[in-house]
Write an enzyme that holds these catalytic residues in place. Structure first.
Site, PDB file in Angstrom:
ATOM      1  N   GLY A   1      -2.932   0.686  15.481  1.00 59.48           N
ATOM      2  CA  GLY A   1      -4.020   0.025  15.722  1.00 59.48           C
ATOM      3  C   GLY A   1      -3.878  -0.999  16.866  1.00 59.48           C
ATOM      4  O   GLY A   1      -2.707  -1.747  16.802  1.00 59.48           O
TER       5      GLY A   1
ATOM      6  N   ASN B   1      36.429  23.523 -21.845  1.00 64.10           N
ATOM      7  CA  ASN B   1      35.794  22.596 -22.608  1.00 64.10           C
ATOM      8  C   ASN B   1      34.479  22.710 -23.392  1.00 64.10           C
ATOM      9  O   ASN B   1      34.048  21.815 -24.180  1.00 64.10           O
ATOM     10  CB  ASN B   1      35.583  21.351 -21.739  1.00 64.10           C
ATOM     11  CG  ASN B   1      34.780  21.851 -20.458  1.00 64.10           C
ATOM     12  OD1 ASN B   1      34.549  22.831 -20.178  1.00 64.10           O
ATOM     13  ND2 ASN B   1      34.004  20.633 -20.122  1.00 64.10           N
ATOM     14  N   TYR B   2      34.066  24.090 -23.005  1.00 65.43           N
ATOM     15  CA  TYR B   2      32.763  24.379 -23.508  1.00 65.43           C
ATOM     16  C   TYR B   2      32.767  25.661 -24.487  1.00 65.43           C
ATOM     17  O   TYR B   2      33.217  26.455 -23.954  1.00 65.43           O
ATOM     18  CB  TYR B   2      31.874  24.613 -22.289  1.00 65.43           C
ATOM     19  CG  TYR B   2      30.494  24.811 -22.552  1.00 65.43           C
ATOM     20  CD1 TYR B   2      29.519  23.832 -23.434  1.00 65.43           C
ATOM     21  CD2 TYR B   2      29.881  25.835 -22.057  1.00 65.43           C
ATOM     22  CE1 TYR B   2      28.224  24.101 -23.721  1.00 65.43           C
ATOM     23  CE2 TYR B   2      28.432  26.145 -22.455  1.00 65.43           C
ATOM     24  CZ  TYR B   2      27.859  24.987 -23.109  1.00 65.43           C
ATOM     25  OH  TYR B   2      26.296  25.213 -23.503  1.00 65.43           O
TER      26      TYR B   2
ATOM     27  N   ASN C   1      52.420  17.180 -14.413  1.00 64.23           N
ATOM     28  CA  ASN C   1      52.074  18.130 -13.288  1.00 64.23           C
ATOM     29  C   ASN C   1      51.174  19.278 -14.041  1.00 64.23           C
ATOM     30  O   ASN C   1      51.720  19.806 -15.069  1.00 64.23           O
ATOM     31  CB  ASN C   1      53.442  18.884 -12.799  1.00 64.23           C
ATOM     32  CG  ASN C   1      53.214  19.730 -11.572  1.00 64.23           C
ATOM     33  OD1 ASN C   1      52.506  19.137 -10.664  1.00 64.23           O
ATOM     34  ND2 ASN C   1      52.928  21.071 -11.415  1.00 64.23           N
TER      35      ASN C   1
ATOM     36  N   LEU D   1       0.895  -1.283  -0.071  1.00 62.41           N
ATOM     37  CA  LEU D   1      -0.008  -0.012   0.047  1.00 62.41           C
ATOM     38  C   LEU D   1       0.865   1.242  -0.039  1.00 62.41           C
ATOM     39  O   LEU D   1       1.480   1.327   0.974  1.00 62.41           O
ATOM     40  CB  LEU D   1      -0.797  -0.081   1.215  1.00 62.41           C
ATOM     41  CG  LEU D   1      -1.737  -1.271   1.517  1.00 62.41           C
ATOM     42  CD1 LEU D   1      -2.395  -0.943   2.766  1.00 62.41           C
ATOM     43  CD2 LEU D   1      -2.564  -1.659   0.312  1.00 62.41           C
TER      44      LEU D   1
ATOM     45  N   GLY E   1      -8.865   4.858   2.372  1.00 65.53           N
ATOM     46  CA  GLY E   1      -8.388   4.291   3.464  1.00 65.53           C
ATOM     47  C   GLY E   1      -7.783   2.921   3.084  1.00 65.53           C
ATOM     48  O   GLY E   1      -7.772   2.604   1.899  1.00 65.53           O
TER      49      GLY E   1
ATOM     50  N   TYR F   1      40.415  23.399 -13.063  1.00 63.14           N
ATOM     51  CA  TYR F   1      39.315  22.750 -13.711  1.00 63.14           C
ATOM     52  C   TYR F   1      39.690  21.998 -14.750  1.00 63.14           C
ATOM     53  O   TYR F   1      40.381  22.104 -15.910  1.00 63.14           O
ATOM     54  CB  TYR F   1      38.123  23.710 -14.139  1.00 63.14           C
ATOM     55  CG  TYR F   1      37.159  22.924 -14.836  1.00 63.14           C
ATOM     56  CD1 TYR F   1      36.312  22.059 -14.222  1.00 63.14           C
ATOM     57  CD2 TYR F   1      36.753  23.198 -16.125  1.00 63.14           C
ATOM     58  CE1 TYR F   1      35.218  21.423 -14.692  1.00 63.14           C
ATOM     59  CE2 TYR F   1      35.878  22.418 -16.823  1.00 63.14           C
ATOM     60  CZ  TYR F   1      34.964  21.536 -16.267  1.00 63.14           C
ATOM     61  OH  TYR F   1      34.130  20.955 -16.524  1.00 63.14           O
TER      62      TYR F   1
ATOM     63  N   ASN G   1       5.466   7.710  10.131  1.00 63.58           N
ATOM     64  CA  ASN G   1       4.086   8.676   9.648  1.00 63.58           C
ATOM     65  C   ASN G   1       4.335  10.185   9.893  1.00 63.58           C
ATOM     66  O   ASN G   1       3.745  11.169   9.621  1.00 63.58           O
ATOM     67  CB  ASN G   1       3.096   8.458  10.787  1.00 63.58           C
ATOM     68  CG  ASN G   1       2.486   7.133  10.429  1.00 63.58           C
ATOM     69  OD1 ASN G   1       2.086   6.527   9.546  1.00 63.58           O
ATOM     70  ND2 ASN G   1       2.357   6.103  11.447  1.00 63.58           N
TER      71      ASN G   1
ATOM     72  N   ARG H   1       0.633  13.379   7.963  1.00 63.38           N
ATOM     73  CA  ARG H   1       1.309  13.814   9.152  1.00 63.38           C
ATOM     74  C   ARG H   1       2.963  14.230   8.861  1.00 63.38           C
ATOM     75  O   ARG H   1       3.431  14.581   9.546  1.00 63.38           O
ATOM     76  CB  ARG H   1       1.313  12.660  10.067  1.00 63.38           C
ATOM     77  CG  ARG H   1       0.084  12.583  10.573  1.00 63.38           C
ATOM     78  CD  ARG H   1      -0.351  11.222  11.433  1.00 63.38           C
ATOM     79  NE  ARG H   1      -0.678  10.190  10.448  1.00 63.38           N
ATOM     80  CZ  ARG H   1      -0.830   8.792  10.662  1.00 63.38           C
ATOM     81  NH1 ARG H   1      -1.023   8.558  11.967  1.00 63.38           N
ATOM     82  NH2 ARG H   1      -1.242   7.984   9.877  1.00 63.38           N
TER      83      ARG H   1
HETATM   84  C1  UD1 Z   1      -2.233   1.749   9.690  1.00 68.69           C
HETATM   85  C2  UD1 Z   1      -3.319   0.778  10.469  1.00 68.69           C
HETATM   86  C3  UD1 Z   1      -3.070   0.537  11.931  1.00 68.69           C
HETATM   87  C4  UD1 Z   1      -1.527   0.119  12.006  1.00 68.69           C
HETATM   88  C5  UD1 Z   1      -0.620   0.938  11.079  1.00 68.69           C
HETATM   89  C6  UD1 Z   1       0.720   0.426  11.315  1.00 68.69           C
HETATM   90  C7  UD1 Z   1      -5.466   0.861   9.091  1.00 68.69           C
HETATM   91  C8  UD1 Z   1      -6.835   1.120   9.101  1.00 68.69           C
HETATM   92  N1  UD1 Z   1      -4.563   0.929  10.135  1.00 68.69           N
HETATM   93  O1  UD1 Z   1      -2.480   2.642  10.014  1.00 68.69           O
HETATM   94  O2  UD1 Z   1      -3.848  -0.614  12.514  1.00 68.69           O
HETATM   95  O3  UD1 Z   1      -1.166  -0.064  13.263  1.00 68.69           O
HETATM   96  O4  UD1 Z   1      -0.973   1.063   9.737  1.00 68.69           O
HETATM   97  O5  UD1 Z   1       1.665   1.163  10.443  1.00 68.69           O
HETATM   98  O6  UD1 Z   1      -4.908   0.140   8.292  1.00 68.69           O
HETATM   99  N2  UD1 Z   1      -2.667   3.959   2.056  1.00 68.69           N
HETATM  100  C9  UD1 Z   1      -2.930   3.821   0.689  1.00 68.69           C
HETATM  101  N3  UD1 Z   1      -4.453   4.198   0.474  1.00 68.69           N
HETATM  102  C10 UD1 Z   1      -5.101   4.854   1.489  1.00 68.69           C
HETATM  103  C11 UD1 Z   1      -4.741   4.886   2.861  1.00 68.69           C
HETATM  104  C12 UD1 Z   1      -3.573   4.518   2.997  1.00 68.69           C
HETATM  105  O7  UD1 Z   1      -2.382   3.364  -0.113  1.00 68.69           O
HETATM  106  O8  UD1 Z   1      -6.465   5.143   1.185  1.00 68.69           O
HETATM  107  C13 UD1 Z   1      -1.132   3.227   2.376  1.00 68.69           C
HETATM  108  C14 UD1 Z   1      -0.403   4.792   2.831  1.00 68.69           C
HETATM  109  O9  UD1 Z   1       0.308   5.359   1.876  1.00 68.69           O
HETATM  110  C15 UD1 Z   1       0.635   3.740   3.820  1.00 68.69           C
HETATM  111  C16 UD1 Z   1      -0.190   2.802   4.416  1.00 68.69           C
HETATM  112  O10 UD1 Z   1      -1.446   2.517   3.533  1.00 68.69           O
HETATM  113  O11 UD1 Z   1       1.728   3.352   3.071  1.00 68.69           O
HETATM  114  C17 UD1 Z   1      -0.861   2.756   5.656  1.00 68.69           C
HETATM  115  O12 UD1 Z   1      -1.584   4.156   5.810  1.00 68.69           O
HETATM  116  P1  UD1 Z   1      -1.310   5.049   7.200  1.00 68.69           P
HETATM  117  O13 UD1 Z   1      -2.518   6.011   6.851  1.00 68.69           O
HETATM  118  O14 UD1 Z   1       0.056   5.453   7.498  1.00 68.69           O
HETATM  119  O15 UD1 Z   1      -1.979   4.046   8.316  1.00 68.69           O
HETATM  120  P2  UD1 Z   1      -1.735   4.224   9.623  1.00 68.69           P
HETATM  121  O16 UD1 Z   1      -2.468   5.165  10.451  1.00 68.69           O
HETATM  122  O17 UD1 Z   1      -0.307   4.160   9.794  1.00 68.69           O
HETATM  123 MG    MG Z   2       1.488   4.577   8.628  1.00 70.65          MG
END
Ligand code: UD1
Ligand code: MG
Length: 474
Positions: free
Chosen positions: A154, A402-403, A393, A15, A89, A382, A242, A22
Site C-alpha cells: 500500500g 531394546n524392543y 569398547n 493479524l 480483509g 545401535y 507474501n 500468494r
Molecule cells: C497489507 C496492507 C498494505 C501493506 C502491507 C504490508 C491492507 C489492505 N493492506 O497488504 O497496505 O503495505 O500489508 O505488509 O491492509 N489477514 C487477516 N484476515 C484477512 C486478511 C488478512 O487476518 O481477512 C492477515 C493476514 O494473515 C496477514 C495480514 O493480515 O498476516 C496482512 O494481510 P495480507 O493479505 O498479507 O495484506 P497485504 O496485501 O500484504
Molecule cells: Mg502481506
C-alpha cells in the site's frame, strides 16, 4: 475520564487469519518457517518484548495450529485469540476483536503476522511517538518506509504540504500513485476507541472487494483527528512475506547476519559462509571451524575449537569444546562432552549423551543412551535405551535389542567392558564392569562383573510350519 496518553495501557493485535494465497501453499502463511520458527512466532516474541497487557491474535486459516504456535511464545494469561471465520480483509480482521476492545481506553499496536523482522526497539519508538504526538497523542500513527521497489505494498499518498492523505493499495493505485516509494508497513498504533468507531464506516468498494484497515486513517482524518507518520529508515525490518521468493530472500538475509556476527564477534571460521545454515538462537565458540553445508539449528550450543565437517546437522544440542563432528552426522536434542569424536555418518537421536572424550564412529546410531567417558562405539552399532560406563569398547556391529515388539527395555553396560563384534544385547540386560563378550554373542541374561561370555543361545522354540505364522519367504 480519559487517562493521559503516557499512562494508557498498551494492547497488541496481530493479524494472522489469512491463508496467504500468494504462497501457493496448503499451509497457512504465518506457519511457514523463517529461521526455523513459524513467522507468527517471530512477531509474538517481538510483541512480548514491549510488555503489553495482552496480545490479541486474529486467527482463521488453520487457527488451531496458529494458536499452538503462538502459545510457544506467549504465556496463556497474556494471549487472547479472536476467530475471523471468513477472511474479508484486514479491516474485517480487526473488527473481529471489537467485542474485546472497542470500549478500551488504550493504545492498540496492530501488527501483521507476515512481517516477522520488525524489531521491538522500532515498535517502542512508534508507540512513544504516537503517544507524544502534539502533546495529546495521535488517533493513528502509521509506520512507513521508502522502498526502491514498492510493488505490492500500500502506498502512502501525501497532500501538497506533505501531510497524510490516504493509503492506496497496489491493486487500486493509479499509475502515478504506483510511483510513490513510501509504503505502509501494515504496522500501526491506534487510539483503540477511535479505531473501532471509524472501522464501522469502512466499505469494501475496492479492487479486491475487501474491508481494508488502510481506509481507517483517512476516515479518522476526515473526522478531524490527527494522523501521524513514523518514518523508519531500515526497510528490511518491515518487509512482508507474501510469496516464497520473499521468504527465501529473508532467510538468506537473516542467515548472512547471523554468520557475520559469529565471525566478527565470536571468532568462528566458516569455510563458506553462504553455504552454512545457523539459527539465530545458536551459540558457537571461538576457533570452531564449520565446513560447507552444515546446519546448526534451534538453540544449539557449540563450544570452542570444534570442527564440524560438511553436511553435518546439529539441532537443539549442546556440544562441548574440542569436539570433531565428521561429515554427514546428525545430532538431535543431545549432549556431547569435551573432546568427543563423532561420525562420519553417525546419528545421535534425542536424549543421547556422550561424556568427555567418548567416540562414536561410522554408521553408529544412539537413542536415549549414555556413552561414558572415553568409551568408544566406532563402527556400525545401535545403542538404544542404553547406559554405558567409562573406557568401555563397543565392538563393530553391536546391537542393543531394546524392543520386544511391545515395550522398550534398557541395557546397562559397566566400565572397562569389551563388547565383542556383532554382539546382540537382548534387553533388559546388564553387563558388569570389566566383562568381555565374545564375537557374535547373543546376551540374554545379566553378565556379572569380570566375566567372559560367548556364544549364541538361539534354539528352536516352535516349528513355524506347524502354526499359521509363515516364515519370511526370502
Ligand atoms: C497489507 C496492507 C498494505 C501493506 C502491507 C504490508 C491492507 C489492505 N493492506 O497488504 O497496505 O503495505 O500489508 O505488509 O491492509 N489477514 C487477516 N484476515 C484477512 C486478511 C488478512 O487476518 O481477512 C492477515 C493476514 O494473515 C496477514 C495480514 O493480515 O498476516 C496482512 O494481510 P495480507 O493479505 O498479507 O495484506 P497485504 O496485501 O500484504
Ligand atoms: Mg502481506
Amino acid at each position: 475520564m480519559e487517562s493521559s496518553n503516557e499512562q494508557k495501557t498498551l494492547d497488541v493485535l496481530i493479524l494472522a487469519a489469512g491463508l496467504g494465497t500468494r504462497m501457493r501453499s496448503n499451509l497457512a502463511k504465518v506457519l511457514h518457517r523463517l529461521d526455523g520458527r513459524p513467522l507468527i512466532n517471530h512477531v509474538c516474541r517481538t510483541a512480548t518484548a514491549l510488555a503489553p497487557r495482552r496480545v490479541y491474535v486474529v486467527i482463521g486459516h488453520q487457527g488451531e495450529d496458529v494458536k499452538t504456535a503462538v502459545l510457544e511464545e506467549l504465556d496463556e494469561s497474556h494471549a487472547a485469540f479472536v476467530w475471523q471465520k471468513e477472511q474479508l480483509g484486514t479491516g474485517h480482521a480487526v473488527n473481529a476483536a471489537r467485542e474485546f476492545l472497542e470500549n478500551e481506553d488504550s493504545t492498540l499496536l496492530v501488527l501483521s503476522g507476515d512481517v516477522p523482522m520488525i524489531r521491538a526497539e522500532t515498535l517502542a519508538a512508534l508507540v512513544q511517538q504516537h503517544r507524544a504526538h502534539r502533546g495529546k497523542g495521535a488517533a493513528c500513527t502509521i509506520l512507513t518506509v521508502k522502498l526502491d521497489d514498492p510493488t505490492g505494498y500500500g502506498r502512502i499518498v501525501r497532500g501538497d504540504t506533505g501531510q497524510f492523505d490516504r493509503i492506496v493499495e497496489q491493486k487500486d493505485a493509479t499509475d502515478d500513485e504506483k510511483k510513490v516509494k513510501e509504503i505502509n508497513s501494515g504496522i500501526y498504533c491506534f487510539d483503540t476507541r477511535k479505531l473501532f468507531s471509524a472501522l464501522s464506516s469502512v466499505k469494501n468498494e475496492n479492487a479486491q472487494g475487501e474491508y481494508y484497515l488502510t481506509d481507517v486513517p483517512t476516515l479518522l482524518k476526515n473526522a478531524g483527528d490527527d494522523i501521524a507518520i513514523y518514518h523508519h529508515a531500515d526497510a528490511n525490518e518491515i518487509e512482508g512475506i507474501n510469496n516464497r521468493v520473499q521468504l527465501a530472500e529473508m532467510e538468506r538475509l537473516l542467515r548472512r547476519r547471523v554468520v557475520k556476527r559469529l565471525m566478527l564477534d565470536y571468532g568462528v571460521t566458516f569455510i563458506d559462509p553462504n553455504a552454512t545454515y545457523v539459527s539465530s538462537e545458536a551459540q558457537i565458540g571461538r576457533d570452531t571451524v564449520i565446513f560447507p553445508n552444515v546446519a546448526i539449528e534451534g538453540q544449539s550450543q557449540i563450544g570452542d575449537g570444534c570442527t564440524i565437517r560438511a553436511g553435518a546437522r546439529v539441532t537443539n544440542s549442546k556440544i562441548g569444546h574440542g569436539v570433531t563432528i565428521r561429515d554427514y552426522s546428525i545430532i538431535i536434542d543431545s549432549e556431547v562432552g569435551n573432546g568427543c569424536q563423532i561420525g562420519p555418518f553417525a546419528h545421535l537421536r534425542p536424549k543421547s549423551r556422550m561424556e568427555d572424550e567418548a567416540h562414536v564412529g561410522n554408521f553408529v546410531e544412539m537413542k536415549k543412551s549414555v556413552l561414558g567417558r572415553k568409551s568408544k562405539a566406532n563402527h556400525l552399532t545401535y545403542l538404544g535405551d542404553a547406559t554405558i560406563g567409562e573406557k568401555t569398547n563397543i565392538g563393530a556391529g553391536t546391537i542393543t535389542c531394546n524392543y520386544d515388539g511391545v515395550n522398550k527395555h534398557a541395557t546397562t553396560i559397566g566400565s572397562n567392558v569389551r563388547i565383542g563384534s556383532d554382539t546382540m544385547l537382548v534387553a533388559p540386560v546388564k553387563v558388569g564392569d570389566g566383562s568381555i563378550t565374545g564375537a557374535a554373542s547373543v546376551v540374554t541374561k545379566d553378565v556379572p562383573p569380570d566375566t567372559l561370555v560367548y556364544g549364541a543361545p538361539a534354539k528352536i522354540k516352535k516349528d513355524l510350519a506347524a502354526t499359521d505364522e509363515a516364515p519370511p519367504s526370502d
